[in-house]
Design an enzyme around this catalytic site. Structure first.
Site, PDB file in Angstrom:
ATOM      1  N   TYR A 119       0.815  -1.213   0.000  1.00  0.00           N
ATOM      2  CA  TYR A 119       0.000   0.000   0.000  1.00  0.00           C
ATOM      3  C   TYR A 119       0.850   1.264   0.000  1.00  0.00           C
ATOM      4  CZ  TYR A 119      -4.574  -2.149   0.632  1.00  0.00           C
ATOM      5  OH  TYR A 119      -5.734  -2.840   0.449  1.00  0.00           O
TER       6      TYR A 119
ATOM      7  N   LYS B  18       2.121 -13.871   6.192  1.00  0.00           N
ATOM      8  CA  LYS B  18       2.420 -14.911   5.188  1.00  0.00           C
ATOM      9  C   LYS B  18       3.927 -15.150   5.139  1.00  0.00           C
ATOM     10  CE  LYS B  18       0.573 -16.894   2.334  1.00  0.00           C
ATOM     11  NZ  LYS B  18       0.208 -18.340   2.286  1.00  0.00           N
TER      12      LYS B  18
ATOM     13  N   ASP C  90      -3.802 -17.282   5.559  1.00  0.00           N
ATOM     14  CA  ASP C  90      -4.874 -18.078   4.972  1.00  0.00           C
ATOM     15  C   ASP C  90      -5.504 -19.008   5.997  1.00  0.00           C
ATOM     16  OD1 ASP C  90      -2.272 -19.028   4.816  1.00  0.00           O
ATOM     17  OD2 ASP C  90      -2.660 -20.370   3.140  1.00  0.00           O
TER      18      ASP C  90
ATOM     19  N   ASP D 248      -6.507  -5.458   5.353  1.00  0.00           N
ATOM     20  CA  ASP D 248      -7.624  -5.043   4.509  1.00  0.00           C
ATOM     21  C   ASP D 248      -8.596  -6.204   4.319  1.00  0.00           C
ATOM     22  OD1 ASP D 248      -9.221  -3.525   2.879  1.00  0.00           O
ATOM     23  OD2 ASP D 248      -7.723  -3.193   1.333  1.00  0.00           O
TER      24      ASP D 248
END
Length: 431
Positions: free
Chosen positions: A160, A230, A296, A320
């Site tokens: 971002y 992640k 995930d 987000d």
């Protein structure tokens, strides 16, 4: 004293200040507000009435917000030809705490997103998104009441940051050439047609976010802080986020937390049973458990066992996805509050988390819950918990009575559909 080019300085109220990292809030704080675009004027008018009524009832006239309108978005552009006037930034820098409705994304070049621009200009490094369920709100899951989380989303880094180059441009050709020739990168599958983005993640950015999350957990009696990442794939950015998070937790909060990194060390040295005993002892002593989970897996587990999670600290893109996914579980972003905060300087902007919904503009139709609850977050931030609690209780009562705006009414049996302004009327009656 702030110097404004176009705005008149406020004539009522006193500025909020910060001393030793703590807000000093007068009884009549000046709060800049941005009405917002599209449905913004409707929902802001409703929210302001509810917030003022709650403050009046809680403090019997001893406290009052001195509202001060500043401008961004279409209203600013139509008046001054600027999407984000410098006076607006000056006002928020001077008065520290502000609230805003939804803003449109400017068409054409220049500013990509007004919301992102405000966060970057004021270094609002935490996007705070509490997610809780109000009894009676339509939900797609069986046990929405098990969702009670507070998300600390890093606001200033990750992809971002906006460091990217368009496919086919001269700039991207230079970047790809550098990566291939200087850095030996061979993994760009289609270099002739690739766009390139850069994902900066720093120890400083990570530490201030994780510290804010742990401080919040301590102050609010929460049980755990989970680092969502992640790092299994992006080892030097998201993996580093996890490692730096554990490091700052153990370094700065040694007597107040127990980390899964510590658990792993005990397990390796003394075995699983000893590690389990150490964590159980820490929990019994009221220490905050700092743990981590792959993003995930987390998105699965918030559906299957959300009660296991409490305060969440995560990177920008993950945050987000996570905040909107959790909002859907408790009824959607129509009532999801949000804030963007710099806990060091004291600057904070509280905001509706949904879009401008221009097709409903001026129809007095949409749910004002998001900006109202963002206002409640603001009251809590100011230390005005009594007023905040009145609105929480009223929101619960009003929705339980099935007196709701169209977005909820169409999903509830036996609901009474009311306008945006009428929903505010009922909230005020139920304070």
């Amino acid at each position: 004293m702030a110097l404004f080019k176009q705005l008149e300085a406020p004539t009522k109220g006193e500025p909020i200040t910060v001393q030793n990292g703590k807000l000093q809030v007068p009884d009549n704080p000046i709060i800049p507000f941005i009405e917002g675009d599209g449905t913004g004027p409707d929902i802001w008018a409703a929210a302001k009435r509810v917030l003022d009524a709650a403050v009046e009832k809680a403090y019997q006239g001893k406290k009052e917000i001195a509202w001060y309108e500043v401008y961004a978005g279409e209203k600013a552009y139509n008046q001054w030809g600027e999407w984000l006037p410098e006076d607006t930034l000056t006002a928020i820098r001077e008065y520290l705490v502000a609230i805003k409705g939804p803003l449109t994304t400017p068409v054409g070049g220049g500013i990509r997103s007004l919301n992102v621009a405000l966060r970057q200009e004021l270094d609002l490094y935490v996007c705070l998104r509490p997610v809780r369920y109000f009894e009676g709100v339509p939900s797609p899951v069986k046990k929405p009441q098990d969702v009670d989380m507070v998300i600390f989303r890093e606001n200033s880094e990750d992809i971002y940051a906006g460091i990217e180059w368009e496919a086919g441009s001269e700039e991207v050709k230079k970047v790809i050439q550098f990566l291939q020739e200087e850095m030996g990168v061979k993994k760009i599958r289609f270099p002739e047609t690739a766009g390139i983005g850069v994902k900066p993640v720093s120890s400083e950015g990570t530490e201030r976010l994780v510290k804010a999350a742990i401080d919040y957990a301590i102050e609010h009696g929460r049980k755990s802080v989970t680092l969502v990442h992640k790092g299994n794939i992006m080892k030097f950015t998201e993996g580093a986020f996890k490692n730096w998070g554990y490091e700052v937790a153990e370094r700065d909060y040694k007597d107040q937390v127990f980390t899964w990194a510590e658990y792993d060390r005990i397990k390796e040295e003394k075995g699983t049973e000893a590690a389990n005993e150490a964590q159980a002892k820490a929990e019994a002593e009221g220490k905050i458990i700092v743990k981590d989970v792959i993003a995930d897996a987390f998105l699965q587990q918030i559906l299957t066992r959300p009660a296991e999670y409490d305060v969440i600290a995560t990177l920008n893109l993950n945050g987000d996805y996570i905040s909107d996914a959790l909002a859907a579980q408790v009824g959607g972003i129509g009532i999801a509050p949000g804030a963007n905060i710099n806990y060091k300087t004291g600057h904070a902007i509280f905001e509706a988390t949904h879009g401008t919904a221009p097709k409903y503009a001026g129809m007095d139709k949409v749910n004002p819950g998001s900006v109202i609850l963002s206002g409640v977050l603001m009251l809590e931030h100011l230390g005005w918990q009594e007023a905040a609690d009145l609105i929480y209780q009223s929101m619960s009562k009003t929705i339980s009575n099935k007196t709701v705006t169209y977005d909820f009414a169409r999903l509830m049996d036996g609901a009474t559909e009311v306008k945006c302004s009428e929903f505010a009327d009922h909230l005020i009656q139920n304070l």
